[in-house]
Design a protein around this motif. Structure first.
Motif, PDB file in Angstrom:
ATOM      1  N   GLU A 146       0.825  -1.205   0.000  1.00 49.92           N
ATOM      2  CA  GLU A 146       0.000   0.000   0.000  1.00 49.92           C
ATOM      3  C   GLU A 146       0.870   1.271   0.000  1.00 49.92           C
ATOM      4  OE1 GLU A 146      -2.569   0.110   3.404  1.00 49.92           O
ATOM      5  OE2 GLU A 146      -3.176   2.167   2.908  1.00 49.92           O
ATOM      6  N   GLU A 147       1.893   1.259   0.835  1.00 47.42           N
ATOM      7  CA  GLU A 147       2.782   2.425   0.887  1.00 47.42           C
ATOM      8  C   GLU A 147       3.521   2.605  -0.438  1.00 47.42           C
ATOM      9  OE1 GLU A 147       3.369   1.511   5.617  1.00 47.42           O
ATOM     10  OE2 GLU A 147       4.899   0.887   4.187  1.00 47.42           O
ATOM     11  N   SER A 148       3.876   1.482  -1.033  1.00 45.67           N
ATOM     12  CA  SER A 148       4.567   1.550  -2.322  1.00 45.67           C
ATOM     13  C   SER A 148       3.662   2.150  -3.390  1.00 45.67           C
ATOM     14  CB  SER A 148       5.010   0.158  -2.771  1.00 45.67           C
ATOM     15  OG  SER A 148       5.866  -0.414  -1.816  1.00 45.67           O
ATOM     16  N   ARG A 149       2.378   1.794  -3.331  1.00 44.02           N
ATOM     17  CA  ARG A 149       1.401   2.379  -4.264  1.00 44.02           C
ATOM     18  C   ARG A 149       1.379   3.895  -4.116  1.00 44.02           C
ATOM     19  NH1 ARG A 149      -0.328  -0.239  -8.574  1.00 44.02           N
ATOM     20  NH2 ARG A 149      -0.587  -2.443  -8.132  1.00 44.02           N
ATOM     21  N   GLY A 150       1.406   4.329  -2.869  1.00 41.97           N
ATOM     22  CA  GLY A 150       1.402   5.771  -2.593  1.00 41.97           C
ATOM     23  C   GLY A 150       2.643   6.438  -3.177  1.00 41.97           C
ATOM     24  N   ASN A 151       3.790   5.838  -2.933  1.00 36.23           N
ATOM     25  CA  ASN A 151       5.036   6.385  -3.484  1.00 36.23           C
ATOM     26  C   ASN A 151       4.983   6.425  -5.010  1.00 36.23           C
ATOM     27  OD1 ASN A 151       6.160   6.675  -0.958  1.00 36.23           O
ATOM     28  ND2 ASN A 151       7.430   4.827  -1.067  1.00 36.23           N
ATOM     29  N   PHE A 152       4.462   5.351  -5.570  1.00 37.37           N
ATOM     30  CA  PHE A 152       4.395   5.218  -7.028  1.00 37.37           C
ATOM     31  C   PHE A 152       3.528   6.330  -7.633  1.00 37.37           C
ATOM     32  CE2 PHE A 152       2.599   2.952 -10.871  1.00 37.37           C
ATOM     33  CZ  PHE A 152       3.789   2.831 -11.560  1.00 37.37           C
ATOM     34  N   ALA A 153       2.409   6.602  -6.964  1.00 37.04           N
ATOM     35  CA  ALA A 153       1.484   7.624  -7.480  1.00 37.04           C
ATOM     36  C   ALA A 153       2.182   8.985  -7.589  1.00 37.04           C
ATOM     37  CB  ALA A 153       0.252   7.729  -6.585  1.00 37.04           C
ATOM     38  N   ILE A 154       3.064   9.259  -6.658  1.00 37.59           N
ATOM     39  CA  ILE A 154       3.774  10.545  -6.700  1.00 37.59           C
ATOM     40  C   ILE A 154       4.902  10.497  -7.739  1.00 37.59           C
ATOM     41  CG2 ILE A 154       5.073  12.257  -5.366  1.00 37.59           C
ATOM     42  CD1 ILE A 154       2.237  11.942  -4.343  1.00 37.59           C
ATOM     43  N   ALA A 155       5.698   9.440  -7.686  1.00 34.81           N
ATOM     44  CA  ALA A 155       6.838   9.328  -8.618  1.00 34.81           C
ATOM     45  C   ALA A 155       6.355   9.381 -10.069  1.00 34.81           C
ATOM     46  CB  ALA A 155       7.595   8.027  -8.368  1.00 34.81           C
ATOM     47  N   ARG A 156       5.193   8.773 -10.311  1.00 33.51           N
ATOM     48  CA  ARG A 156       4.570   8.707 -11.616  1.00 33.51           C
ATOM     49  C   ARG A 156       4.418  10.077 -12.281  1.00 33.51           C
ATOM     50  NH1 ARG A 156       3.081   8.048 -15.411  1.00 33.51           N
ATOM     51  NH2 ARG A 156       1.661   6.707 -16.546  1.00 33.51           N
ATOM     52  N   ARG A 157       4.203  11.090 -11.448  1.00 37.70           N
ATOM     53  CA  ARG A 157       4.025  12.453 -11.976  1.00 37.70           C
ATOM     54  C   ARG A 157       5.271  12.953 -12.697  1.00 37.70           C
ATOM     55  NH1 ARG A 157       1.954  15.018  -6.351  1.00 37.70           N
ATOM     56  NH2 ARG A 157      -0.100  14.052  -6.332  1.00 37.70           N
ATOM     57  N   TYR A 158       6.403  12.389 -12.338  1.00 35.75           N
ATOM     58  CA  TYR A 158       7.662  12.880 -12.893  1.00 35.75           C
ATOM     59  C   TYR A 158       8.200  11.962 -13.978  1.00 35.75           C
ATOM     60  CZ  TYR A 158       7.117  15.340  -8.517  1.00 35.75           C
ATOM     61  OH  TYR A 158       6.598  16.074  -7.487  1.00 35.75           O
ATOM     62  N   ILE A 159       7.329  11.068 -14.448  1.00 33.32           N
ATOM     63  CA  ILE A 159       7.776  10.111 -15.460  1.00 33.32           C
ATOM     64  C   ILE A 159       6.881  10.167 -16.691  1.00 33.32           C
ATOM     65  CG2 ILE A 159       8.101   7.645 -15.967  1.00 33.32           C
ATOM     66  CD1 ILE A 159       8.848   7.351 -12.965  1.00 33.32           C
ATOM     67  N   GLU A 160       7.507  10.225 -17.842  1.00 33.89           N
ATOM     68  CA  GLU A 160       6.801  10.218 -19.121  1.00 33.89           C
ATOM     69  C   GLU A 160       7.114   8.872 -19.779  1.00 33.89           C
ATOM     70  OE1 GLU A 160       4.114  12.077 -21.053  1.00 33.89           O
ATOM     71  OE2 GLU A 160       5.204  13.322 -19.618  1.00 33.89           O
ATOM     72  N   PRO A 161       6.216   7.887 -19.621  1.00 32.20           N
ATOM     73  CA  PRO A 161       6.548   6.552 -20.121  1.00 32.20           C
ATOM     74  C   PRO A 161       7.007   6.581 -21.577  1.00 32.20           C
ATOM     75  CG  PRO A 161       4.543   6.454 -18.833  1.00 32.20           C
ATOM     76  CD  PRO A 161       4.890   7.921 -18.992  1.00 32.20           C
ATOM     77  N   GLY A 162       8.108   5.893 -21.839  1.00 34.19           N
ATOM     78  CA  GLY A 162       8.652   5.865 -23.192  1.00 34.19           C
ATOM     79  C   GLY A 162       9.748   6.888 -23.416  1.00 34.19           C
ATOM     80  N   HIS A 163       9.845   7.873 -22.510  1.00 29.57           N
ATOM     81  CA  HIS A 163      10.772   8.983 -22.731  1.00 29.57           C
ATOM     82  C   HIS A 163      11.630   9.323 -21.505  1.00 29.57           C
ATOM     83  CE1 HIS A 163       9.102  10.123 -26.648  1.00 29.57           C
ATOM     84  NE2 HIS A 163       7.951   9.721 -26.133  1.00 29.57           N
ATOM     85  N   PRO A 164      12.727   8.602 -21.331  1.00 25.58           N
ATOM     86  CA  PRO A 164      13.575   8.878 -20.167  1.00 25.58           C
ATOM     87  C   PRO A 164      14.002  10.344 -20.053  1.00 25.58           C
ATOM     88  CG  PRO A 164      14.321   6.881 -21.282  1.00 25.58           C
ATOM     89  CD  PRO A 164      13.225   7.466 -22.128  1.00 25.58           C
ATOM     90  N   MET A 165      14.357  10.955 -21.190  1.00 29.00           N
ATOM     91  CA  MET A 165      14.872  12.319 -21.094  1.00 29.00           C
ATOM     92  C   MET A 165      13.767  13.365 -20.949  1.00 29.00           C
ATOM     93  SD  MET A 165      18.033  12.340 -20.654  1.00 29.00           S
ATOM     94  CE  MET A 165      18.561  14.033 -20.962  1.00 29.00           C
ATOM     95  N   LEU A 166      12.523  12.940 -21.009  1.00 33.30           N
ATOM     96  CA  LEU A 166      11.435  13.866 -20.702  1.00 33.30           C
ATOM     97  C   LEU A 166      10.894  13.574 -19.303  1.00 33.30           C
ATOM     98  CD1 LEU A 166       9.402  13.891 -24.056  1.00 33.30           C
ATOM     99  CD2 LEU A 166      10.962  15.646 -23.233  1.00 33.30           C
ATOM    100  N   SER A 167      11.562  12.694 -18.595  1.00 27.02           N
ATOM    101  CA  SER A 167      11.106  12.284 -17.266  1.00 27.02           C
ATOM    102  C   SER A 167      11.963  12.945 -16.193  1.00 27.02           C
ATOM    103  CB  SER A 167      11.198  10.756 -17.129  1.00 27.02           C
ATOM    104  OG  SER A 167      10.369  10.122 -18.082  1.00 27.02           O
ATOM    105  N   ARG A 168      11.349  13.840 -15.464  1.00 31.01           N
ATOM    106  CA  ARG A 168      12.127  14.586 -14.463  1.00 31.01           C
ATOM    107  C   ARG A 168      12.729  13.667 -13.420  1.00 31.01           C
ATOM    108  NH1 ARG A 168      11.564  19.638 -14.546  1.00 31.01           N
ATOM    109  NH2 ARG A 168      11.962  20.034 -12.365  1.00 31.01           N
TER     110      ARG A 168
END
Ligand code: HEC
Ligand code: HEC
Length: 279
Positions: A210-232
């Protein structure tokens, strides 16, 4: 021969270099002239108020530490404000990295301030400014992005799915790992609005599902799937000498993109199945 190498390089990593420098491969790179003429004024336009959804973009985006970091404005004697051409070029470099040439729908610049119901990003601290994709300002930005040749070989492909399992078991370990002279991510990212590494309860030494889900939800905001260099998530702690962002309130964990850990994360963001480097 050289053209081929360039193309490969552009397609995978340095979107921004390739979209701003005419290296002979992209027929129609993002236009600086159009940017300056029609896009940049959007960042300055008054919106009748203060705070989220109402203040001019530049009010927040010329501040140290915000992504989309625009240059500070100059003021004319009559009180009007402007950016010099040199400053506009610096802004252009930043803004170019927030778009996927030829593909407005996959451009953070286009998605952030657009209403969720119109296909916008789920979250923008600055609020929502554009109700629909027919908004004239939104269209102006979209047309600018659309006019550039895609660097993405398959612009209409569905972005890869970001594997949560890998995040939980592998990526989160990075948050706890200390490199010499540096502070761990958890030290700073355990609270506030960027809390993708929340404090672990005392009786355990790792996050549960559950805690990991929470962390993931936030980290997800800084990730553009498919594009590492567009991912903060990948560019913020990366050395600015190798394409990292101009500023991070924390350390630069990766001196270059050759760092195996960075490579692993990039593969994950691209939807591949990298092997986990254990700590
Ligand atoms: C009230 C302050 C505020 C205003 C006004 C504002 N923003 Fe933001 N914006 C933020 C903050 C803070 C962030 C970083 C957190 C987030 O992603 O929401 C952000 C993030 C962004 C990002 C993501 C950048 C990145 O690197 O991921 C984009 C794009 C963006 N804003 C565009 C705009 C545009 C376009 C406008 C004007 C139409 C605007 N913002 C107005 C505060 C603001
Ligand atoms: C010493 C404190 C500190 C440490 C350690 C730290 N950060 Fe940060 N980080 C910050 C601060 C402060 C900000 C907000 C200002 C900024 O944009 O840099 C930030 C912002 C970020 C952002 C951008 C969020 C946004 O709003 O766009 C990302 C992504 C990020 N950090 C990732 C990491 C990762 C991954 C680690 C561990 C490898 C890490 N940080 C370690 C302090 C830290």
């Amino acid at each position: 021969m050289i053209r081929n190498v360039n193309k490969l390089f552009c397609g995978t990593l340095v979107l921004f270099v390739c979209s701003t420098v005419d290296n002979g491969t992209a027929q129609e790179p993002l236009s600086f002239e159009r940017y300056r003429e029609v896009v940049e004024p959007i960042f300055l336009a008054p919106r009748g108020g203060y705070g989220p959804g109402r203040a001019p973009c530049v009010t927040c985006h010329a501040e140290q530490g915000t992504p989309l970091r625009l240059q500070a404005l100059n003021e004319n004697p009559d009180g009007t404000v402007f950016w010099s051409e040199e400053q506009s070029r610096q802004n252009f470099q930043i803004v170019s990295r927030l778009v996927t040439p030829g593909n407005p729908a996959r451009s953070r610049l286009l998605r952030k301030a657009l209403a969720v119901s119109a296909g916008g990003a789920p979250f923008h601290i600055g609020g929502k400014f554009f109700e629909s994709q027919t908004d004239p300002e939104w269209r102006t930005m979209a047309e600018w992005v659309q006019a550039a040749d895609p660097v993405d070989p398959n612009p209409n492909d569905i972005p890869p799915r970001l594997d949560f399992q890998f995040f939980q078991e592998c990526v989160q370990r990075i948050f706890l790992d200390k490199r010499p002279g540096d502070v761990e991510c958890v030290h700073c990212h355990d609270s506030g609005s960027r809390n993708f590494a929340r404090r672990i309860p005392e009786d355990r030494d790792f996050w549960n599902q559950e805690e990991s889900r929470g962390n993931f939800a936030i980290a997800r905001r800084y990730i553009e799937p498919g594009h590492p260099m567009l991912s903060r998530f990948l560019t913020h702690p990366l050395s600015s000498e190798d394409g990292g962002d101009g500023f991070h309130g924390g350390p630069r964990r990766w001196a270059s993109r050759d760092d195996p850990e960075w490579q692993m994360l990039a593969a994950w963001v691209r939807g591949e199945e990298p092997e986990c480097l254990s700590y």
